[in-house]
Motif scaffolding. Structure first.
Motif, PDB file in Angstrom:
ATOM      1  N   ILE A  80      65.580  20.467  35.582  1.00 21.77           N
ATOM      2  CA  ILE A  80      64.237  19.891  35.698  1.00 21.77           C
ATOM      3  C   ILE A  80      63.446  20.289  34.449  1.00 21.77           C
ATOM      4  O   ILE A  80      63.019  19.448  33.667  1.00 21.77           O
ATOM      5  N   ALA A  81      63.297  21.590  34.257  1.00 22.67           N
ATOM      6  CA  ALA A  81      62.605  22.124  33.079  1.00 22.67           C
ATOM      7  C   ALA A  81      62.640  23.638  33.151  1.00 22.67           C
ATOM      8  O   ALA A  81      62.906  24.219  34.210  1.00 22.67           O
ATOM      9  N   ARG A  82      62.354  24.251  32.030  1.00 21.80           N
ATOM     10  CA  ARG A  82      62.173  25.699  32.046  1.00 21.80           C
ATOM     11  C   ARG A  82      60.860  26.011  32.756  1.00 21.80           C
ATOM     12  O   ARG A  82      59.830  25.378  32.494  1.00 21.80           O
ATOM     13  N   VAL A  83      60.914  26.968  33.651  1.00 18.15           N
ATOM     14  CA  VAL A  83      59.727  27.349  34.417  1.00 18.15           C
ATOM     15  C   VAL A  83      58.776  28.124  33.514  1.00 18.15           C
ATOM     16  O   VAL A  83      59.155  29.132  32.904  1.00 18.15           O
ATOM     17  N   ASP A  84      57.553  27.638  33.392  1.00 20.59           N
ATOM     18  CA  ASP A  84      56.519  28.377  32.679  1.00 20.59           C
ATOM     19  C   ASP A  84      56.121  29.564  33.556  1.00 20.59           C
ATOM     20  O   ASP A  84      55.768  29.387  34.726  1.00 20.59           O
ATOM     21  N   SER A  85      56.182  30.762  33.007  1.00 16.12           N
ATOM     22  CA  SER A  85      55.881  31.950  33.822  1.00 16.12           C
ATOM     23  C   SER A  85      54.484  31.896  34.417  1.00 16.12           C
ATOM     24  O   SER A  85      54.209  32.513  35.457  1.00 16.12           O
ATOM     25  N   ARG A  86      53.595  31.098  33.791  1.00 17.70           N
ATOM     26  CA  ARG A  86      52.219  31.017  34.290  1.00 17.70           C
ATOM     27  C   ARG A  86      52.121  30.275  35.621  1.00 17.70           C
ATOM     28  O   ARG A  86      51.048  30.217  36.227  1.00 17.70           O
ATOM     29  N   MET A  87      53.249  29.747  36.102  1.00 19.26           N
ATOM     30  CA  MET A  87      53.277  29.173  37.438  1.00 19.26           C
ATOM     31  C   MET A  87      52.980  30.235  38.497  1.00 19.26           C
ATOM     32  O   MET A  87      52.551  29.937  39.609  1.00 19.26           O
ATOM     33  N   TYR A  88      53.179  31.508  38.138  1.00 19.09           N
ATOM     34  CA  TYR A  88      52.956  32.608  39.073  1.00 19.09           C
ATOM     35  C   TYR A  88      51.658  33.343  38.761  1.00 19.09           C
ATOM     36  O   TYR A  88      51.558  34.558  38.880  1.00 19.09           O
ATOM     37  N   GLY A  89      50.655  32.574  38.342  1.00 22.91           N
ATOM     38  CA  GLY A  89      49.351  33.146  38.073  1.00 22.91           C
ATOM     39  C   GLY A  89      48.544  33.365  39.345  1.00 22.91           C
ATOM     40  O   GLY A  89      48.946  32.985  40.448  1.00 22.91           O
ATOM     41  N   SER A  90      47.379  33.978  39.163  1.00 25.73           N
ATOM     42  CA  SER A  90      46.488  34.199  40.310  1.00 25.73           C
ATOM     43  C   SER A  90      45.038  34.078  39.843  1.00 25.73           C
ATOM     44  O   SER A  90      44.761  33.516  38.786  1.00 25.73           O
ATOM     45  N   PHE A  91      44.116  34.646  40.607  1.00 26.59           N
ATOM     46  CA  PHE A  91      42.707  34.295  40.461  1.00 26.59           C
ATOM     47  C   PHE A  91      41.850  35.455  40.944  1.00 26.59           C
ATOM     48  O   PHE A  91      42.086  35.991  42.034  1.00 26.59           O
ATOM     49  N   ILE A  92      40.914  35.870  40.127  1.00 21.76           N
ATOM     50  CA  ILE A  92      39.896  36.846  40.523  1.00 21.76           C
ATOM     51  C   ILE A  92      38.525  36.219  40.276  1.00 21.76           C
ATOM     52  O   ILE A  92      38.194  35.870  39.136  1.00 21.76           O
ATOM     53  N   GLU A  93      37.765  36.070  41.335  1.00 22.55           N
ATOM     54  CA  GLU A  93      36.407  35.525  41.249  1.00 22.55           C
ATOM     55  C   GLU A  93      35.419  36.580  41.714  1.00 22.55           C
ATOM     56  O   GLU A  93      35.747  37.420  42.567  1.00 22.55           O
ATOM     57  N   HIS A  94      34.217  36.523  41.183  1.00 27.10           N
ATOM     58  CA  HIS A  94      33.149  37.389  41.690  1.00 27.10           C
ATOM     59  C   HIS A  94      32.696  36.832  43.036  1.00 27.10           C
ATOM     60  O   HIS A  94      31.688  36.123  43.137  1.00 27.10           O
ATOM     61  N   LEU A  95      33.457  37.138  44.050  1.00 25.99           N
ATOM     62  CA  LEU A  95      33.279  36.593  45.396  1.00 25.99           C
ATOM     63  C   LEU A  95      33.698  37.670  46.394  1.00 25.99           C
ATOM     64  O   LEU A  95      34.805  38.200  46.295  1.00 25.99           O
ATOM     65  N   GLY A  96      32.804  38.000  47.324  1.00 22.10           N
ATOM     66  CA  GLY A  96      33.147  38.986  48.336  1.00 22.10           C
ATOM     67  C   GLY A  96      33.566  40.304  47.709  1.00 22.10           C
ATOM     68  O   GLY A  96      32.929  40.818  46.799  1.00 22.10           O
ATOM     69  N   ARG A  97      34.704  40.819  48.187  1.00 19.77           N
ATOM     70  CA  ARG A  97      35.197  42.117  47.709  1.00 19.77           C
ATOM     71  C   ARG A  97      36.380  41.971  46.744  1.00 19.77           C
ATOM     72  O   ARG A  97      37.183  42.884  46.617  1.00 19.77           O
ATOM     73  N   ALA A  98      36.472  40.830  46.067  1.00 24.01           N
ATOM     74  CA  ALA A  98      37.573  40.655  45.122  1.00 24.01           C
ATOM     75  C   ALA A  98      37.438  41.617  43.946  1.00 24.01           C
ATOM     76  O   ALA A  98      38.414  42.257  43.533  1.00 24.01           O
ATOM     77  N   VAL A  99      36.215  41.719  43.403  1.00 23.57           N
ATOM     78  CA  VAL A  99      35.973  42.611  42.266  1.00 23.57           C
ATOM     79  C   VAL A  99      35.516  43.970  42.757  1.00 23.57           C
ATOM     80  O   VAL A  99      36.216  44.975  42.624  1.00 23.57           O
ATOM     81  N   TYR A 100      34.326  44.013  43.329  1.00 25.87           N
ATOM     82  CA  TYR A 100      33.763  45.288  43.782  1.00 25.87           C
ATOM     83  C   TYR A 100      34.406  45.690  45.112  1.00 25.87           C
ATOM     84  O   TYR A 100      34.408  44.922  46.073  1.00 25.87           O
ATOM     85  N   ASN A 101      34.987  46.891  45.132  1.00 22.01           N
ATOM     86  CA  ASN A 101      35.761  47.419  46.267  1.00 22.01           C
ATOM     87  C   ASN A 101      37.120  46.737  46.406  1.00 22.01           C
ATOM     88  O   ASN A 101      37.830  46.940  47.389  1.00 22.01           O
ATOM     89  N   GLY A 102      37.437  45.926  45.386  1.00 20.28           N
ATOM     90  CA  GLY A 102      38.763  45.319  45.326  1.00 20.28           C
ATOM     91  C   GLY A 102      39.517  45.899  44.153  1.00 20.28           C
ATOM     92  O   GLY A 102      40.223  46.900  44.275  1.00 20.28           O
ATOM     93  N   ILE A 103      39.351  45.274  42.974  1.00 21.97           N
ATOM     94  CA  ILE A 103      40.030  45.816  41.795  1.00 21.97           C
ATOM     95  C   ILE A 103      39.227  46.933  41.137  1.00 21.97           C
ATOM     96  O   ILE A 103      39.774  47.727  40.370  1.00 21.97           O
ATOM     97  N   TYR A 104      37.928  47.013  41.454  1.00 18.40           N
ATOM     98  CA  TYR A 104      37.030  47.945  40.769  1.00 18.40           C
ATOM     99  C   TYR A 104      36.222  48.723  41.797  1.00 18.40           C
ATOM    100  O   TYR A 104      35.493  48.138  42.602  1.00 18.40           O
ATOM    101  N   GLN A 105      36.386  50.042  41.783  1.00 20.33           N
ATOM    102  CA  GLN A 105      35.640  50.872  42.734  1.00 20.33           C
ATOM    103  C   GLN A 105      35.529  52.300  42.213  1.00 20.33           C
ATOM    104  O   GLN A 105      36.258  53.193  42.632  1.00 20.33           O
ATOM    105  N   PRO A 106      34.589  52.528  41.273  1.00 24.32           N
ATOM    106  CA  PRO A 106      34.393  53.890  40.775  1.00 24.32           C
ATOM    107  C   PRO A 106      34.078  54.836  41.928  1.00 24.32           C
ATOM    108  O   PRO A 106      33.355  54.484  42.868  1.00 24.32           O
ATOM    109  N   GLY A 107      34.645  56.013  41.875  1.00 27.04           N
ATOM    110  CA  GLY A 107      34.410  56.988  42.931  1.00 27.04           C
ATOM    111  C   GLY A 107      35.448  56.959  44.029  1.00 27.04           C
ATOM    112  O   GLY A 107      35.530  57.899  44.830  1.00 27.04           O
ATOM    113  N   HIS A 108      36.236  55.918  44.089  1.00 24.76           N
ATOM    114  CA  HIS A 108      37.322  55.869  45.077  1.00 24.76           C
ATOM    115  C   HIS A 108      38.400  56.878  44.676  1.00 24.76           C
ATOM    116  O   HIS A 108      38.645  57.073  43.479  1.00 24.76           O
TER     117      HIS A 108
END
Length: 503
Positions: A14-42
């Protein structure tokens, strides 16, 4: 008993798979950033405030590219507020999710975090409330090493080397009436085209993604694609697709058939792109970026009602769907569908990565854990790199409530020539019967079964939690490989990863 036969040949690509097919998404929404990937003091936070436990799970998934900072959030985003000394950053009201954005985590922090995660950045720019000049300022800040204002500003902020962001989304879901700065297809097309032209004058190494429809059920689909691409086609490299799938009717059989709808969606967008290509007498083929996809339905109504009355606050619990076993099976089916279209589908972003409709969940004062959907995504990301093969699959079929001629078994193979491995991904989506699966792999002489991983469960609604995993893969030993023919019994409602190689 359900049955399926598959022929796998390394010469039918079919084609060579572009590795970016396995990408993801971080939005400033809910606890995705704060208390998700970023939490000083944890207790798990590193010197930059990034949660190490989350980083380890993200690195385990090996996510090559992550879309940021939105999503709906981006249409009200002033990127300048998110850089420089933290004490000088301006807090802002985010109209998309009715939250208070402190900007204590911004562009520089995300660039540093994504580097630690081993991921590139897919940057979304604000074409809702901003335009060409702001896009150019952001591009200069991120990518240029020149003696000019925004390049120098980045250096003053401590980043001497450019971030070298290569993939840029020209806005987000601009066809949606919910979007701040919503536009008609023509309005968006003109703005996006002029923005694209200017950005490539500044940095012609970048790749640009034009906004497609927000989902397949939009009343303007696919006219939006056709009209906007009339303007943007010559200047962009991809068009975006967004769609989410749910089982609100609690019909597992019909839920598993929804990748038929996904197939039609992809085919329609490809046809529309190729129509504009023909109309313009262009030699360029436009590829697809499915930069928002997932299962999403568990928490939607409650979140919408709660959001209307919620006071402005930072990092409330929003869209925290808890995924069950059947959601993992559908994610596997979606990934198989993507691989079948590797010739045109080059990028995809599982939306999202942490806490918000995500494979990874955290507790504010505790640990991080894997949702059920973590595993099919992990397996595809880990073993689905190489060349997607155009396999011949003949399967028995069934009908569901809203779909006809649904194959019992969906399968695809990926050949990794460098590692001398071939991986077969297969889902038995028959909810009543196991499936006898036969794969002809005689083309791969001398190969043996390296591993056979499976996700199986009799309870479609079972979930994982911080207390423990009730859904996780196990090594399956009941199979045969004789004279180049692999045979196994695929349990009903199961995700299967069959790895063959010489090592």
């Amino acid at each position: 008993m359900a049955k399926a036969k598959m022929i796998v040949d390394k010469d039918f690509e079919i084609a060579r798979v572009d590795s970016r097919m396995y990408g993801s998404f971080i939005e400033h929404l809910g606890r995705a950033v704060y208390n998700g990937i970023y939490q000083p003091g944890h207790p798990a936070a590193d010197e930059d405030g990034f949660r190490r436990d989350v980083l380890e799970l993200v690195k385990e998934l090996d996510v090559p590219i992550i879309r940021y900072p939105g999503g709906n959030f981006v249409s009200g985003f002033f990127w300048e507020d998110s850089v420089g000394p933290k004490e000088e950053r301006k807090p802002r009201l985010d109209l998309a999710w009715r939250t208070l954005e402190t900007n204590q985590f911004g562009l520089g922090e995300f660039a540093k975090w994504s580097k630690k995660a081993g991921s590139e950045i897919m940057m979304a720019i604000n074409l809702g409330t901003r335009g060409v000049s702001d896009a150019l300022n952001l591009l200069e800040y991120c990518n240029l090493d020149t003696n000019s204002y925004y390049s120098n500003l980045r250096k003053q902020h401590g980043a001497k080397e450019p971030y070298n962001v290569k993939t840029w989304c020209l806005g987000n879901e601009m066809d949606g009436p919910w979007q701040v700065g919503h536009k008609t297809a023509y309005e968006y097309g003109r703005l996006a085209a002029e923005t694209a032209k200017a950005m490539k004058l500044m940095d012609d190494s970048i790749e640009l993604v034009s906004c497609g429809s927000s989902n397949v059920d939009m009343p303007t689909f696919p006219e939006w694609e056709a009209v906007s691409l009339e303007e943007t086609y010559d200047y962009v490299d991809y068009i975006s697709l967004h769609n989410y799938y749910g089982n609100a009717e609690n019909d597992t059989e019909d839920f598993f058939a929804k990748t038929q709808d996904l197939e039609r969606f992809i085919h329609t967008v490809i046809a529309t792109c190729d129509y504009i290509k023909a109309k313009k007498r262009s030699k360029k083929t436009l590829n697809l970026s499915f930069d928002e996809w997932n299962v999403w339905f568990h928490a939607t109504e409650g979140d919408n009602e709660e959001m209307k009355n919620r006071p402005w606050q930072t990092a409330p619990h929003l869209l925290e769907d808890i995924y069950d076993f059947e959601d993992a099976i559908l994610v596997g089916l979606i990934l198989i569908t993507f691989l079948k279209h590797a010739d045109r589908l080059k990028m995809a972003c599982l939306a999202q990565l942490v806490n918000v409709i995500a494979p990874i969940m955290t507790e504010n004062d505790g640990g991080a854990w894997k949702q059920t959907i973590f595993y099919p995504f992990l397996h595809a990301s880990k073993y689905g790199r190489g060349i997607a093969l155009r396999s011949v699959v003949n399967s028995t079929m069934h009908d569901s409530k809203n779909h006809e001629d649904v194959t019992d078994v969906e399968s695809v193979a990926v050949y990794n020539e460098e590692k001398e491995e071939v991986t077969i991904f297969a889902v038995n989506r028959n909810v009543k019967e196991d499936a006898l699966f036969e794969a002809d792999v005689r083309c791969f002489g001398g190969y043996r079964v390296l591993e056979y991983l499976a996700l199986e469960n009799d309870d479609m609604k079972v979930v994982n939690s911080i207390a423990g995993e009730k859904v996780s893969p196990y090594s399956k030993t009941e199979y045969k490989l004789e004279d180049g023919i692999f045979t196994a019994n695929l349990s009903k409602c199961s995700w299967n990863v069959i790895r063959l190689g010489k090592s």
